[in-house]
Design a protein around this motif. Structure first.
Motif, PDB file in Angstrom:
ATOM      1  N   GLU A 152      56.749  79.246  31.940  1.00  0.00           N
ATOM      2  CA  GLU A 152      57.559  80.273  32.590  1.00  0.00           C
ATOM      3  C   GLU A 152      58.041  81.367  31.639  1.00  0.00           C
ATOM      4  O   GLU A 152      58.507  82.404  32.092  1.00  0.00           O
ATOM      5  CB  GLU A 152      58.752  79.620  33.304  1.00  0.00           C
ATOM      6  N   VAL A 153      57.936  81.149  30.333  1.00  0.00           N
ATOM      7  CA  VAL A 153      58.331  82.211  29.397  1.00  0.00           C
ATOM      8  C   VAL A 153      57.132  82.850  28.694  1.00  0.00           C
ATOM      9  O   VAL A 153      57.257  83.937  28.135  1.00  0.00           O
ATOM     10  CB  VAL A 153      59.316  81.690  28.310  1.00  0.00           C
ATOM     11  N   ALA A 154      55.974  82.199  28.709  1.00  0.00           N
ATOM     12  CA  ALA A 154      54.833  82.670  27.920  1.00  0.00           C
ATOM     13  C   ALA A 154      54.001  83.714  28.661  1.00  0.00           C
ATOM     14  O   ALA A 154      53.748  83.571  29.855  1.00  0.00           O
ATOM     15  CB  ALA A 154      53.942  81.480  27.550  1.00  0.00           C
ATOM     16  N   PRO A 155      53.545  84.766  27.965  1.00  0.00           N
ATOM     17  CA  PRO A 155      52.602  85.710  28.551  1.00  0.00           C
ATOM     18  C   PRO A 155      51.292  85.003  28.914  1.00  0.00           C
ATOM     19  O   PRO A 155      50.888  84.051  28.233  1.00  0.00           O
ATOM     20  CB  PRO A 155      52.371  86.734  27.426  1.00  0.00           C
ATOM     21  N   ALA A 156      50.631  85.452  29.964  1.00  0.00           N
ATOM     22  CA  ALA A 156      49.458  84.749  30.491  1.00  0.00           C
ATOM     23  C   ALA A 156      48.341  84.584  29.462  1.00  0.00           C
ATOM     24  O   ALA A 156      47.697  83.537  29.400  1.00  0.00           O
ATOM     25  CB  ALA A 156      48.916  85.497  31.719  1.00  0.00           C
ATOM     26  N   HIS A 157      48.117  85.619  28.618  1.00  0.00           N
ATOM     27  CA  HIS A 157      46.957  85.576  27.727  1.00  0.00           C
ATOM     28  C   HIS A 157      47.129  84.636  26.535  1.00  0.00           C
ATOM     29  O   HIS A 157      46.162  84.325  25.845  1.00  0.00           O
ATOM     30  CB  HIS A 157      46.605  86.993  27.233  1.00  0.00           C
TER      31      HIS A 157
END
Length: 503
Positions: free
Chosen positions: A153-158
């Motif tokens: 929920e905090v991490a960017p998708a890539h």
């Protein structure tokens, strides 16, 4: 959806200097990456706690049997009792996190694990020991669900796959540290049952060592903010926008996407796990539960829980068995690194397929080695030097196959594959399923070892690894590069599950 007033526990108190960022401020992408990596590392400490606990019990099994006078089945239950707590904790964590928030629930787990570590080492009866283990298991199980949830929920998708893989790296690092700690303590004292500092047996100090990472997890959790996606669900949009901006994301766009995904939604409930308008469980949950079961049925934790007994059964002394544990722990760490580097490049599904093939072959090789072994006068396998080398090599290659695939990838997928509305409940069910499968494999190993020997046990795990291959091929959907708000369409899984049932 109601929008309660901001609370100090989740928003303001979490900040320290973490929330002093305005949405329009300009931040270097590298700075944002450093921040989100720091958040992910704190959440991943719970994996370190599980790894430490698994490694500690590995070196204390025989000492516990002597201290409490238990037989094989009783010892197996004492070892596996923590997993009952893990199942309870994992099942309840999702709903508790949806009610209180991710961060407050992690704080509760950190306190519970710290108390349990001290109580386990101080136990003077099997009953007290098991109770303390179950309490620690509740904390571990809940944290095992909360860590991938929070990181996703905090991490960017890539880079989400790499960051979520940090939990598995923490697990294997914890295992290695525990193996090393056990070996050092046993050497200094003269054995796990020998009297050590303060007149306490060495095995007690092995468990008390768990208090150190538990305290670190408690301190770290006090410093991180609440999940921005949870804050949006609770109506705290500005605070969520600040956190998204701090991690280097397009804050306004992400807030809008999350708002859109939650539009018209209600508070999370277990009925969200059903296909709308029916009482049938959503196919994506069946896939998550299948992944959770297969990760354990390949027998990986037998190596880590019973490593000392395993290598003693193969003819090694206690000293050499503990050293082999250190070696396998190091191999586990090194093999997790390629998974972290590759998971966002080649994807989750290819890694699972490669891992299933590798585990089936190496487990089959181990079963063959022990099936051709002679039997010594004590009834244990009698391996020649060449066979012992082959067995140790196959065991470490098996760990490599698991560590670069099913170890991290299963938890990454569980943290990201479910839609926002059902994520907490679905992760709770899948996490509990994983722990129940872990308990089943662990508590049955010693009786299985007595009934069919090492060869039969490894053959069973090899079959499970082989069956996992068609399951992944037919049922698992690739999630690489997708945002959590894109995890909506599960209709293609219906056909996949029909394909699995026909295998």
């Amino acid at each position: 959806m109601d929008k309660p007033a901001p609370r100090t526990g989740v928003g303001a108190k979490a900040g320290v200097s973490l929330n002093s960022v305005s949405p329009g401020a300009s931040h270097a992408r590298g700075h944002g990456y450093g921040y989100v990596i720091a958040l992910s590392c704190v959440a991943a400490i719970c994996g370190f706690l599980f790894g430490v606990d698994s490694g500690v019990i590995n070196g204390a099994v025989d000492a516990l049997a002597k201290a409490f006078g238990t037989q094989a089945a009783g010892t197996g239950f004492a070892v596996a009792s923590v997993l009952l707590g893990c199942a309870i904790g994992a099942f309840g964590a999702g709903r508790l996190a949806d009610a209180l928030g991710r961060r407050p629930t992690m704080l509760l787990n950190a306190i519970l694990f710290l108390v349990s570590a001290l109580a386990t080492g101080a136990a003077h009866s099997a009953g007290v020991f098991i109770a303390a283990r179950i309490a620690g298991g509740i904390a571990i199980g809940a944290a095992s669900v909360l860590a991938p949830m929070y990181i996703a929920e905090v991490a960017p998708a890539h880079i989400r796959g790499r960051l979520a893989s940090l939990q598995q790296m923490a697990i294997v690092t914890g295992l290695f540290c525990a193996f090393l700690s056990n070996d050092i303590l046993a050497r200094l004292a003269g054995g796990a049952s020998a009297i050590f500092w303060g007149g306490a047996p060495t095995w007690r100090w092995m468990f008390w060592m768990e208090a150190l990472p538990a305290a670190a997890f408690l301190l770290g959790t006090m410093l991180i903010p609440e999940s921005p996606r949870y804050l949006i669900f609770r109506g705290k949009h500005e605070r969520a926008r600040e956190i998204f901006a701090r991690i280097g994301a397009d804050a306004d766009k992400l807030v809008q996407e999350v708002e859109q995904s939650l539009k018209g939604e209600h508070r999370p409930r277990l009925s969200d796990l059903n296909i709308p308008g029916t009482r049938r469980i959503a196919p994506v949950l069946w896939v998550g539960m299948g992944l959770a079961v297969f990760q354990q049925f390949v027998g990986i934790n037998i190596i880590f829980y019973y490593g000392e007994i395993l290598w003693k059964a193969a003819g090694a002394t206690e000293q050499w068995a503990l050293r082999i544990n250190v070696l396998t722990g190091l191999v586990n760490i090194l093999a997790t690194i390629p998974a972290i580097l590759l998971i966002d490049r080649i994807g989750r599904k290819p890694l699972l397929l490669i891992g299933s093939i590798g585990m089936a072959l190496t487990l089959g090789a181990m079963a063959f080695v022990f099936n051709t072994a002679g039997v010594g006068p004590d009834g244990k396998p009698l391996l020649s030097h060449v066979a012992a080398v082959w067995g140790l090599t196959a065991a470490n290659l098996y760990i490599v196959a698991f560590a670069m695939s099913w170890g991290p990838v299963m938890w990454v997928l569980l943290g990201e594959m479910f839609p926002n509305q059902m994520r907490g409940a679905a992760l709770a069910i899948s996490g509990a399923t994983n722990w129940i499968a872990n308990f089943t494999v662990t508590v049955t190993f010693l009786p299985l070892l007595g009934a069919v020997g090492l060869a039969g046990a490894y053959a069973f795990y090899a079959i499970a690894a082989a069956v996992s291959l068609p399951f992944v091929w037919a049922a698992v959907r690739e999630t690489k590069g997708k945002t959590l708000e894109q995890m909506k369409d599960t209709t293609n899984l219906n056909q996949a599950l029909r394909s699995v049932k026909s295998i």
